[in-house]
Each structure stands twice: as structure tokens, then as C-alpha cells.
Design a protein around this motif. Structure first.
Motif, PDB file in Angstrom:
ATOM      1  N   PRO A   5      17.604   8.542  -5.700  1.00 29.50           N
ATOM      2  CA  PRO A   5      18.140   7.970  -4.407  1.00 29.50           C
ATOM      3  C   PRO A   5      19.423   8.572  -4.006  1.00 29.50           C
ATOM      4  N   ALA A   6      19.543   8.771  -2.611  1.00 28.85           N
ATOM      5  CA  ALA A   6      21.057   9.151  -2.256  1.00 28.85           C
ATOM      6  C   ALA A   6      21.801   7.921  -1.873  1.00 28.85           C
ATOM      7  N   ASN A   7      22.993   7.862  -1.918  1.00 25.53           N
ATOM      8  CA  ASN A   7      23.944   6.837  -1.763  1.00 25.53           C
ATOM      9  C   ASN A   7      23.756   6.612  -0.349  1.00 25.53           C
ATOM     10  N   PRO A   8      23.322   5.138   0.112  1.00 21.35           N
ATOM     11  CA  PRO A   8      23.093   4.746   1.567  1.00 21.35           C
ATOM     12  C   PRO A   8      24.544   5.085   2.498  1.00 21.35           C
ATOM     13  N   LEU A   9      25.616   5.065   1.728  1.00 16.24           N
ATOM     14  CA  LEU A   9      26.889   5.084   2.499  1.00 16.24           C
ATOM     15  C   LEU A   9      27.165   6.530   2.644  1.00 16.24           C
ATOM     16  N   ARG A  10      26.870   7.364   1.639  1.00 10.48           N
ATOM     17  CA  ARG A  10      27.394   8.739   1.624  1.00 10.48           C
ATOM     18  C   ARG A  10      26.046   9.702   0.958  1.00 10.48           C
ATOM     19  N   PRO A  11      25.467   9.743   1.905  1.00  8.64           N
ATOM     20  CA  PRO A  11      23.865  10.249   1.824  1.00  8.64           C
ATOM     21  C   PRO A  11      23.867  11.908   1.073  1.00  8.64           C
ATOM     22  N   ASP A  15      22.969   7.901  -5.244  1.00 13.73           N
ATOM     23  CA  ASP A  15      23.239   6.569  -5.596  1.00 13.73           C
ATOM     24  C   ASP A  15      24.053   6.145  -6.895  1.00 13.73           C
ATOM     25  N   GLU A  16      25.077   5.447  -6.835  1.00 12.52           N
ATOM     26  CA  GLU A  16      25.999   5.359  -8.131  1.00 12.52           C
ATOM     27  C   GLU A  16      25.177   4.827  -9.387  1.00 12.52           C
ATOM     28  N   HIS A  17      24.106   4.003  -9.132  1.00  8.29           N
ATOM     29  CA  HIS A  17      23.439   3.739 -10.388  1.00  8.29           C
ATOM     30  C   HIS A  17      22.611   4.713 -10.973  1.00  8.29           C
ATOM     31  N   PHE A  18      22.416   5.909 -10.137  1.00  4.97           N
ATOM     32  CA  PHE A  18      21.710   6.873 -10.717  1.00  4.97           C
ATOM     33  C   PHE A  18      22.410   8.426 -10.967  1.00  4.97           C
ATOM     34  N   ALA A  19      23.786   8.336 -10.510  1.00  2.00           N
ATOM     35  CA  ALA A  19      24.726   9.442 -10.652  1.00  2.00           C
ATOM     36  C   ALA A  19      24.742   9.975 -11.824  1.00  2.00           C
ATOM     37  N   PRO A  20      25.026   9.146 -13.155  1.00  2.00           N
ATOM     38  CA  PRO A  20      25.106   9.829 -14.413  1.00  2.00           C
ATOM     39  C   PRO A  20      23.830  10.611 -14.707  1.00  2.00           C
ATOM     40  N   ALA A  51      13.738  15.247   3.438  1.00  2.00           N
ATOM     41  CA  ALA A  51      14.070  16.476   4.304  1.00  2.00           C
ATOM     42  C   ALA A  51      15.258  17.393   3.318  1.00  2.00           C
ATOM     43  N   SER A  52      15.746  16.739   2.565  1.00  3.33           N
ATOM     44  CA  SER A  52      17.009  17.451   1.918  1.00  3.33           C
ATOM     45  C   SER A  52      16.668  18.096   0.434  1.00  3.33           C
ATOM     46  N   VAL A  53      15.401  17.892   0.280  1.00  3.37           N
ATOM     47  CA  VAL A  53      14.899  18.271  -1.050  1.00  3.37           C
ATOM     48  C   VAL A  53      14.286  19.864  -0.814  1.00  3.37           C
ATOM     49  N   LYS A  54      14.930  20.773  -1.583  1.00  5.04           N
ATOM     50  CA  LYS A  54      14.811  22.364  -1.545  1.00  5.04           C
ATOM     51  C   LYS A  54      13.894  22.657  -2.511  1.00  5.04           C
TER      52      LYS A  54
END
Length: 282
Positions: A5-11, A15-20, A51-54
């Protein structure tokens, strides 16, 4: 490819939880794609959500839970972009919802019965099917174990009034998140915290604590002998199986879930998770 998931505030960031895990995937040479989980969960603008998945190829999702029908729409939208989720919509539902996996694991998990929907008469039918005694209530995907006495544990399911009171409270707490129907499971007494095991293509690749009790490791090695052929027989590409030791010394399955939406305890390094997923071993 790993999708998170993307960070809702910084798309443009995970998402911080899955960033690692996203960082570990990139370090391992994998592509990482971001999706709009909120749009997927609402079932709105699914094409925009991906849409951003390439690029094409096979992908594994590591993110927040999605309802079965939302995941299927997610998979279809990705297919339109040439990306195939390793777990199909049908496989996700079988892993994510108890009626999908219970028949195959019935001998190693508490006896269960379920309704289709929230009808009181169907609930009473299920109670009668299990008989008297204590039981634990949940829906197809989740319990309310943190509301144990008011919305999970039923001391005696032969007491229809008391049992329905718990079911009604459960329904109010779950609200729009309620999935499928009521599930009643025979109560069994366990002597350990739950252990979460991770399986890729029917092979157990990781064993660790449950995310709810990350500091409580089992005092003895988990015996998976009875579970291995049953999980393998499901033919599911990526699942978790939570187990606990029953009072009589037998390891029992508490839950099977789709590994894509199962939380990783902090004691398991993200790189270890990515290695297990990409290579089929820890």
C-alpha cells in the motif's frame, strides 16, 4: 514484484507499516509497486488504485486485509496491466475465509460450524449442530478476541439467549467489516501463546511468534507433522497457519490466513520474509 500500500499522505512512498519489506525487496533486486489500498477497500476506482504499477510478470501483495470480492477486483485490474498476482482471487478467498480452509484442516482445529448471514434462526441451527458447552464466536475472517467476554466467548451455547447476546454485540462491533456469517468454534484450552508459521507452496518456510505476542516464544518446538500434508493439500501459494499447544499436549491450528495480509511480527526481519517469499526458503 512486491506490491504494498502507498502512504495515504505521501502516495509515492510505501505505507510506513510495510516500508521495511519494500526496502528489503528492493535490496533483493525485486521491483516494488504501490497501490491505493483505501480505493481497493472501497471497491471504487480500482483501475486508478493500481495505475502506478508498471511492467508485467508475477506479483505478491503485502498489505492490509481486503474482502474477497475486493481482492478479486484487484487481481483483475492488475491482469489488465499484465501483472499476475501469485495468489488468485479464488485462492485468496479459500485462505482468508474460514469456510474455505476448515474442511481440509478439520481434524487439527477446533470443531466449527457457521451460518450464511446474520439470521437468528440460522444461528440457532448452528448452535444445535455443535451441542452444549463453551464456544468462541467469530465471522468468516476475524474474531473480536480483544472483547472476549462480551463478543467472543460463549460459556454454554445451549443457552440461546446468552449466545445471541454475544452474537449481537459482535455484530455491532464489526459493523460494515462483518464478513460472511457467524462462525461458532468449540472452545479448547491452550497453554501457550499462538505461534505463527509461514508457508510457501505448501512448505513451511518460517516459524515465529504471533504479532499479538511478539515476545512470547514457545517453550518447545512446534510439531507440524499432522499439519504439513493438510496445508500442502490445499494447494495455496502463500499462507500463514497459527497454532497453539492444547492442554493435553497436542498442537492445534487456531487459524489459517492468506500470507499476503498476515502481519509480520517485528522479531522476523523483513529481509528474512522477502527471502522466504522469493526463494521458497528462509
Amino acid at each position: 514484484m512486491l506490491l504494498v500500500p502507498a502512504n495515504p499522505l505521501r502516495p509515492r512512498r510505501p505505507d510506513e507499516h510495510f516500508a521495511p519489506e519494500a526496502e528489503a525487496a528492493r535490496a533483493a533486486g525485486l521491483d516494488v509497486g504501490l497501490v491505493d489500498h483505501d480505493a481497493l477497500a472501497r471497491g471504487e476506482e480500482v483501475e486508478r488504485a493500481v495505475a502506478s504499477v508498471k511492467g508485467g510478470g508475477t506479483a505478491v501483495y503485502r498489505g492490509w486485509m481486503l474482502r474477497g470480492e475486493r481482492y478479486a477486483a484487484f487481481a483483475d485490474a492488475l491482469a489488465g496491466r499484465g501483472v499476475t498476482l501469485r495468489t488468485t482471487g479464488e485462492q485468496y478467498r479459500r485462505a482468508h475465509e474460514l469456510p474455505g480452509w476448515y474442511p481440509a484442516l478439520a481434524e487439527v482445529t477446533p470443531r466449527s460450524a457457521w451460518t450464511t448471514g446474520t439470521d437468528r434462526a440460522d444461528f440457532d441451527r448452528v448452535r444445535a449442530e455443535l451441542g452444549a458447552g463453551p464456544a468462541v464466536l467469530r465471522d468468516y475472517t476475524k474474531s473480536m478476541k480483544h472483547h472476549w467476554h462480551e463478543a467472543a466467548y460463549i460459556p454454554d451455547i445451549s443457552d440461546g439467549v446468552a449466545a445471541w447476546r454475544v452474537a449481537s454485540r459482535f455484530l455491532r462491533l464489526r459493523e460494515d467489516d462483518f464478513v460472511g456469517g457467524f462462525v461458532l468454534r468449540r472452545f479448547e484450552r491452550f497453554t501457550t501463546a499462538e505461534v505463527r508459521t509461514w508457508w510457501v507452496d505448501g512448505v513451511c518456510v518460517l516459524v515465529g511468534p504471533h504479532p499479538d505476542t511478539p515476545d512470547e516464544a514457545p517453550a518447545r518446538e512446534v510439531d507440524l507433522a499432522a499439519v504439513v500434508p493438510l496445508v500442502s493439500g490445499l494447494g495455496l501459494p502463500f499462507v500463514t497457519v497459527d497454532l497453539a499447544l492444547r492442554a493435553d499436549g497436542v498442537w492445534r491450528v487456531i487459524e489459517l490466513g492468506d500470507g499476503q495480509v498476515s502481519d509480520r511480527p517485528a522479531v522476523i526481519e523483513p529481509g528474512t520474509m522477502i527471502a522466504a517469499l522469493s526463494a521458497g526458503n528462509p
